[in-house]
Design a protein around this motif. Structure first.
Motif, PDB file in Angstrom:
ATOM      1  N   ALA A  92      48.114  36.544  25.216  1.00  0.00           N
ATOM      2  CA  ALA A  92      48.345  37.779  25.961  1.00  0.00           C
ATOM      3  C   ALA A  92      48.668  37.493  27.424  1.00  0.00           C
ATOM      4  O   ALA A  92      49.602  38.079  27.992  1.00  0.00           O
ATOM      5  CB  ALA A  92      47.130  38.699  25.842  1.00  0.00           C
ATOM      6  N   LEU A  93      47.912  36.609  28.043  1.00  0.00           N
ATOM      7  CA  LEU A  93      48.168  36.289  29.445  1.00  0.00           C
ATOM      8  C   LEU A  93      49.525  35.627  29.629  1.00  0.00           C
ATOM      9  O   LEU A  93      50.255  35.927  30.580  1.00  0.00           O
ATOM     10  CB  LEU A  93      47.048  35.403  29.997  1.00  0.00           C
ATOM     11  N   ASP A  94      49.877  34.732  28.715  1.00  0.00           N
ATOM     12  CA  ASP A  94      51.187  34.077  28.799  1.00  0.00           C
ATOM     13  C   ASP A  94      52.326  35.060  28.558  1.00  0.00           C
ATOM     14  O   ASP A  94      53.447  34.851  29.033  1.00  0.00           O
ATOM     15  CB  ASP A  94      51.277  32.921  27.797  1.00  0.00           C
ATOM     16  N   ASN A  95      52.062  36.139  27.818  1.00  0.00           N
ATOM     17  CA  ASN A  95      53.088  37.148  27.561  1.00  0.00           C
ATOM     18  C   ASN A  95      53.162  38.210  28.652  1.00  0.00           C
ATOM     19  O   ASN A  95      53.933  39.159  28.537  1.00  0.00           O
ATOM     20  CB  ASN A  95      52.847  37.824  26.211  1.00  0.00           C
ATOM     21  N   GLY A  96      52.344  38.046  29.700  1.00  0.00           N
ATOM     22  CA  GLY A  96      52.497  38.931  30.840  1.00  0.00           C
ATOM     23  C   GLY A  96      51.352  39.878  31.121  1.00  0.00           C
ATOM     24  O   GLY A  96      51.450  40.710  32.028  1.00  0.00           O
ATOM     25  N   ALA A  97      50.251  39.786  30.371  1.00  0.00           N
ATOM     26  CA  ALA A  97      49.104  40.634  30.688  1.00  0.00           C
ATOM     27  C   ALA A  97      48.547  40.259  32.058  1.00  0.00           C
ATOM     28  O   ALA A  97      48.493  39.080  32.420  1.00  0.00           O
ATOM     29  CB  ALA A  97      48.017  40.485  29.625  1.00  0.00           C
ATOM     30  N   THR A  98      48.149  41.267  32.807  1.00  0.00           N
ATOM     31  CA  THR A  98      47.560  41.025  34.123  1.00  0.00           C
ATOM     32  C   THR A  98      46.134  40.534  33.999  1.00  0.00           C
ATOM     33  O   THR A  98      45.679  39.684  34.764  1.00  0.00           O
ATOM     34  CB  THR A  98      47.582  42.323  34.954  1.00  0.00           C
ATOM     35  N   ASP A  99      45.418  41.076  33.015  1.00  0.00           N
ATOM     36  CA  ASP A  99      44.015  40.730  32.837  1.00  0.00           C
ATOM     37  C   ASP A  99      43.633  40.985  31.386  1.00  0.00           C
ATOM     38  O   ASP A  99      44.383  41.610  30.625  1.00  0.00           O
ATOM     39  CB  ASP A  99      43.138  41.569  33.779  1.00  0.00           C
ATOM     40  N   TYR A 100      42.447  40.501  31.001  1.00  0.00           N
ATOM     41  CA  TYR A 100      41.994  40.602  29.612  1.00  0.00           C
ATOM     42  C   TYR A 100      40.497  40.852  29.617  1.00  0.00           C
ATOM     43  O   TYR A 100      39.728  40.107  30.230  1.00  0.00           O
ATOM     44  CB  TYR A 100      42.301  39.298  28.872  1.00  0.00           C
ATOM     45  N   LEU A 101      40.079  41.911  28.953  1.00  0.00           N
ATOM     46  CA  LEU A 101      38.669  42.255  28.858  1.00  0.00           C
ATOM     47  C   LEU A 101      38.343  42.523  27.389  1.00  0.00           C
ATOM     48  O   LEU A 101      39.115  43.196  26.700  1.00  0.00           O
ATOM     49  CB  LEU A 101      38.387  43.501  29.696  1.00  0.00           C
ATOM     50  N   THR A 102      37.225  41.985  26.916  1.00  0.00           N
ATOM     51  CA  THR A 102      36.885  42.148  25.502  1.00  0.00           C
ATOM     52  C   THR A 102      35.901  43.300  25.307  1.00  0.00           C
ATOM     53  O   THR A 102      35.105  43.623  26.190  1.00  0.00           O
ATOM     54  CB  THR A 102      36.285  40.857  24.918  1.00  0.00           C
ATOM     55  N   LYS A 103      35.994  43.917  24.120  1.00  0.00           N
ATOM     56  CA  LYS A 103      35.039  44.956  23.723  1.00  0.00           C
ATOM     57  C   LYS A 103      33.854  44.295  23.011  1.00  0.00           C
ATOM     58  O   LYS A 103      34.055  43.317  22.288  1.00  0.00           O
ATOM     59  CB  LYS A 103      35.711  45.939  22.754  1.00  0.00           C
ATOM     60  N   PRO A 104      32.653  44.820  23.164  1.00  0.00           N
ATOM     61  CA  PRO A 104      32.290  45.942  24.037  1.00  0.00           C
ATOM     62  C   PRO A 104      32.359  45.523  25.501  1.00  0.00           C
ATOM     63  O   PRO A 104      32.132  44.357  25.826  1.00  0.00           O
ATOM     64  CB  PRO A 104      30.846  46.262  23.620  1.00  0.00           C
ATOM     65  N   LEU A 172      45.763  33.044  35.563  1.00  0.00           N
ATOM     66  CA  LEU A 172      46.889  32.184  35.195  1.00  0.00           C
ATOM     67  C   LEU A 172      46.372  31.111  34.246  1.00  0.00           C
ATOM     68  O   LEU A 172      45.408  30.403  34.554  1.00  0.00           O
ATOM     69  CB  LEU A 172      47.508  31.540  36.439  1.00  0.00           C
ATOM     70  N   THR A 173      46.999  30.991  33.089  1.00  0.00           N
ATOM     71  CA  THR A 173      46.506  30.057  32.084  1.00  0.00           C
ATOM     72  C   THR A 173      46.797  28.612  32.488  1.00  0.00           C
ATOM     73  O   THR A 173      47.679  28.326  33.300  1.00  0.00           O
ATOM     74  CB  THR A 173      47.150  30.327  30.716  1.00  0.00           C
ATOM     75  N   HIS A 174      46.015  27.706  31.885  1.00  0.00           N
ATOM     76  CA  HIS A 174      46.244  26.283  32.124  1.00  0.00           C
ATOM     77  C   HIS A 174      47.699  25.924  31.837  1.00  0.00           C
ATOM     78  O   HIS A 174      48.354  25.224  32.628  1.00  0.00           O
ATOM     79  CB  HIS A 174      45.339  25.431  31.214  1.00  0.00           C
ATOM     80  N   GLN A 175      48.214  26.402  30.700  1.00  0.00           N
ATOM     81  CA  GLN A 175      49.569  26.041  30.287  1.00  0.00           C
ATOM     82  C   GLN A 175      50.616  26.554  31.276  1.00  0.00           C
ATOM     83  O   GLN A 175      51.579  25.859  31.594  1.00  0.00           O
ATOM     84  CB  GLN A 175      49.842  26.591  28.882  1.00  0.00           C
ATOM     85  N   PHE A 176      50.415  27.769  31.774  1.00  0.00           N
ATOM     86  CA  PHE A 176      51.353  28.332  32.750  1.00  0.00           C
ATOM     87  C   PHE A 176      51.354  27.512  34.038  1.00  0.00           C
ATOM     88  O   PHE A 176      52.418  27.154  34.565  1.00  0.00           O
ATOM     89  CB  PHE A 176      50.982  29.785  33.051  1.00  0.00           C
ATOM     90  N   LEU A 177      50.179  27.202  34.550  1.00  0.00           N
ATOM     91  CA  LEU A 177      50.094  26.429  35.790  1.00  0.00           C
ATOM     92  C   LEU A 177      50.708  25.047  35.637  1.00  0.00           C
ATOM     93  O   LEU A 177      51.455  24.580  36.511  1.00  0.00           O
ATOM     94  CB  LEU A 177      48.633  26.312  36.224  1.00  0.00           C
TER      95      LEU A 177
END
Length: 225
Positions: A92-104, A172-177
């Motif tokens: 998701a982050l590599d596809n352009g998500a700004t942030d990621y939060l899990t439920k709950p 920013l993911t490890h792979q992106f950096l």
């Protein structure tokens, strides 16, 4: 009072209701969608300031909705999903998500992530100088100072901190950096990246063992704040 409009794309009625109550009580305008197709249509017609997107949608994967939106929508997108695997987060982050939060999720944390993501929108047109706390990064002169004292960085160290700073607040993911700084073929050299992050923390953080600017997102990457 907030003027920001937030679109929530989630198929769970209880989640939509909770988010609507929470966001409206914090003065956000809220638009709701229960499918990916409806969500894309609403983004096109409302142009919200921020999108909260679930991945497990009934009609189309949230990952595909994210990729579709990122072809033309340039504001912040926060993923809010029960899917908590490292692979899903990185994808998701590599596809352009700004942030990621899990439920709950905790509403306080979600609201803090929303505020940070809205600030990213405001910083789309980058100023030549990025300041945060005691740090100042001058993108035009390629210099960094801490408490108004110049910090000596190597070219690679500067490139890394500048990339983080220009994406302030984003994970920013490890792979992106690795790809951006060292190029294709280096995307699995995460230990190499950790060495450079450690060097930057020694030079930029008051306490490198308890950093406040270069934050580790465990198993995923780093965030500059």
């Amino acid at each position: 009072m907030n003027n920001a409009e937030i679109l929530v794309i989630d198929d769970e009625p209880q989640i939509r209701k909770l988010l609507k109550i929470t966001l409206e009580s914090n003065d956000y305008k809220v638009v709701l969608a229960e499918t990916g197709t409806e969500g894309v249509h609403l983004v096109a017609n409302h142009t919200p300031n921020l999108v909260i997107l679930d991945l497990g949608l009934p009609d189309k994967s949230g990952h595909l909705i994210l990729k579709d939106l990122r072809e033309w929508y340039d504001k912040s997108i926060i993923i809010l999903s029960v899917q908590d695997s490292e692979a899903d987060i990185i994808k998701a982050l590599d596809n352009g998500a700004t942030d990621y939060l899990t439920k709950p999720f905790r509403t306080g944390e979600l609201l803090a992530r929303i505020r940070a993501s809205l600030r990213i929108n405001q910083n789309t047109d980058l100023q030549p100088i990025i300041s945060t706390g005691e740090l100042e990064i001058d993108l035009s002169s390629r210099t960094v100072s801490r408490n108004n004292i110049p910090v000596k960085l190597t070219a690679t160290e500067y490139n890394l901190v500048a990339l983080l700073a220009k994406n302030q607040g984003r994970v920013l993911t490890h792979q992106f950096l690795l790809k951006e700084i060292w190029g294709f073929g280096s995307q699995n050299e995460t230990q190499y990246l950790r060495v450079f992050i450690a060097q930057l923390r020694k030079k930029l953080e008051e306490n490198p063992n308890s950093p406040v600017h270069i934050i580790t997102e465990s198993g995923v990457g780093y965030r500059f704040v």
